[in-house]
Scaffold this motif. Sequence first.
Motif, PDB file in Angstrom:
ATOM      1  N   GLU A  48       0.839  -1.209   0.000  1.00 52.50           N
ATOM      2  CA  GLU A  48       0.000   0.000   0.000  1.00 52.50           C
ATOM      3  C   GLU A  48       0.870   1.253   0.000  1.00 52.50           C
ATOM      4  OE1 GLU A  48      -3.513   2.095   2.685  1.00 52.50           O
ATOM      5  OE2 GLU A  48      -2.775   0.110   3.234  1.00 52.50           O
ATOM      6  N   TYR A  49       1.954   1.233   0.760  1.00 51.03           N
ATOM      7  CA  TYR A  49       2.879   2.362   0.807  1.00 51.03           C
ATOM      8  C   TYR A  49       3.483   2.624  -0.570  1.00 51.03           C
ATOM      9  CZ  TYR A  49       7.186   4.934   1.641  1.00 51.03           C
ATOM     10  OH  TYR A  49       8.208   5.835   1.573  1.00 51.03           O
ATOM     11  N   GLU A  50       3.904   1.564  -1.240  1.00 52.96           N
ATOM     12  CA  GLU A  50       4.495   1.721  -2.575  1.00 52.96           C
ATOM     13  C   GLU A  50       3.486   2.322  -3.549  1.00 52.96           C
ATOM     14  OE1 GLU A  50       7.646   1.325  -3.461  1.00 52.96           O
ATOM     15  OE2 GLU A  50       8.157   0.745  -1.407  1.00 52.96           O
ATOM     16  N   GLU A  51       2.246   1.848  -3.471  1.00 56.42           N
ATOM     17  CA  GLU A  51       1.197   2.366  -4.356  1.00 56.42           C
ATOM     18  C   GLU A  51       0.937   3.848  -4.079  1.00 56.42           C
ATOM     19  OE1 GLU A  51      -3.549   1.673  -5.005  1.00 56.42           O
ATOM     20  OE2 GLU A  51      -2.328  -0.066  -4.488  1.00 56.42           O
ATOM     21  N   LEU A  52       0.841   4.204  -2.804  1.00 53.83           N
ATOM     22  CA  LEU A  52       0.606   5.601  -2.452  1.00 53.83           C
ATOM     23  C   LEU A  52       1.798   6.479  -2.812  1.00 53.83           C
ATOM     24  CD1 LEU A  52      -1.184   5.198   0.992  1.00 53.83           C
ATOM     25  CD2 LEU A  52      -2.195   5.918  -1.181  1.00 53.83           C
ATOM     26  N   SER A  53       2.997   5.952  -2.685  1.00 56.98           N
ATOM     27  CA  SER A  53       4.188   6.713  -3.076  1.00 56.98           C
ATOM     28  C   SER A  53       4.193   6.989  -4.574  1.00 56.98           C
ATOM     29  CB  SER A  53       5.460   5.968  -2.682  1.00 56.98           C
ATOM     30  OG  SER A  53       5.592   5.927  -1.289  1.00 56.98           O
ATOM     31  N   ALA A  54       3.812   5.985  -5.359  1.00 59.15           N
ATOM     32  CA  ALA A  54       3.749   6.180  -6.811  1.00 59.15           C
ATOM     33  C   ALA A  54       2.686   7.216  -7.159  1.00 59.15           C
ATOM     34  CB  ALA A  54       3.456   4.855  -7.505  1.00 59.15           C
ATOM     35  N   ASP A  55       1.526   7.141  -6.515  1.00 59.08           N
ATOM     36  CA  ASP A  55       0.473   8.135  -6.741  1.00 59.08           C
ATOM     37  C   ASP A  55       0.955   9.530  -6.351  1.00 59.08           C
ATOM     38  OD1 ASP A  55      -1.198   6.109  -7.584  1.00 59.08           O
ATOM     39  OD2 ASP A  55      -2.367   6.045  -5.714  1.00 59.08           O
ATOM     40  N   ASN A  56       1.653   9.610  -5.231  1.00 59.74           N
ATOM     41  CA  ASN A  56       2.170  10.889  -4.756  1.00 59.74           C
ATOM     42  C   ASN A  56       3.184  11.475  -5.739  1.00 59.74           C
ATOM     43  OD1 ASN A  56       2.373  13.005  -2.932  1.00 59.74           O
ATOM     44  ND2 ASN A  56       4.020  12.022  -1.773  1.00 59.74           N
ATOM     45  N   GLU A  57       4.067  10.648  -6.267  1.00 58.50           N
ATOM     46  CA  GLU A  57       5.050  11.115  -7.248  1.00 58.50           C
ATOM     47  C   GLU A  57       4.358  11.626  -8.506  1.00 58.50           C
ATOM     48  OE1 GLU A  57       8.160   8.309  -8.066  1.00 58.50           O
ATOM     49  OE2 GLU A  57       8.497   7.945  -5.932  1.00 58.50           O
ATOM     50  N   GLU A  58       3.317  10.908  -8.944  1.00 58.95           N
ATOM     51  CA  GLU A  58       2.579  11.329 -10.129  1.00 58.95           C
ATOM     52  C   GLU A  58       1.916  12.687  -9.897  1.00 58.95           C
ATOM     53  OE1 GLU A  58      -1.210   9.944 -12.878  1.00 58.95           O
ATOM     54  OE2 GLU A  58      -0.492   8.637 -11.291  1.00 58.95           O
TER      55      GLU A  58
END
Length: 96
Positions: A48-58
């Motif tokens: 979940e952290y990785e997914e949210l980090s990717a969303d945050n970077e986008e």
Amino acid sequence: MTRTSGRRHSKIMIVTIAAVILFAGSMYGALISDINQKRTTLDALNAEYEELSADNEEINSLINETDEAKLYEHLARERGYVYPDEKIYYDVTPGN
């Protein structure tokens, strides 16, 4: 102390040691089970952290872009808006 008294004490000692070993084994099994459950939870949280980090970077890259039109289009699409002549297709196959 008689001979039977000595045997009686050694039997009690053996039973006590066996009980302690059984208790320690059951506690070990419970701890291993708890550790495995915590690892599963940790793996889910890391994903979940990785997914949210990717969303945050986008989102950060969209915010930092100078093209505001792309930012507004992205925000509108997140809310379900489309262009008037645009057709949206959804994949409804089972398992997707």
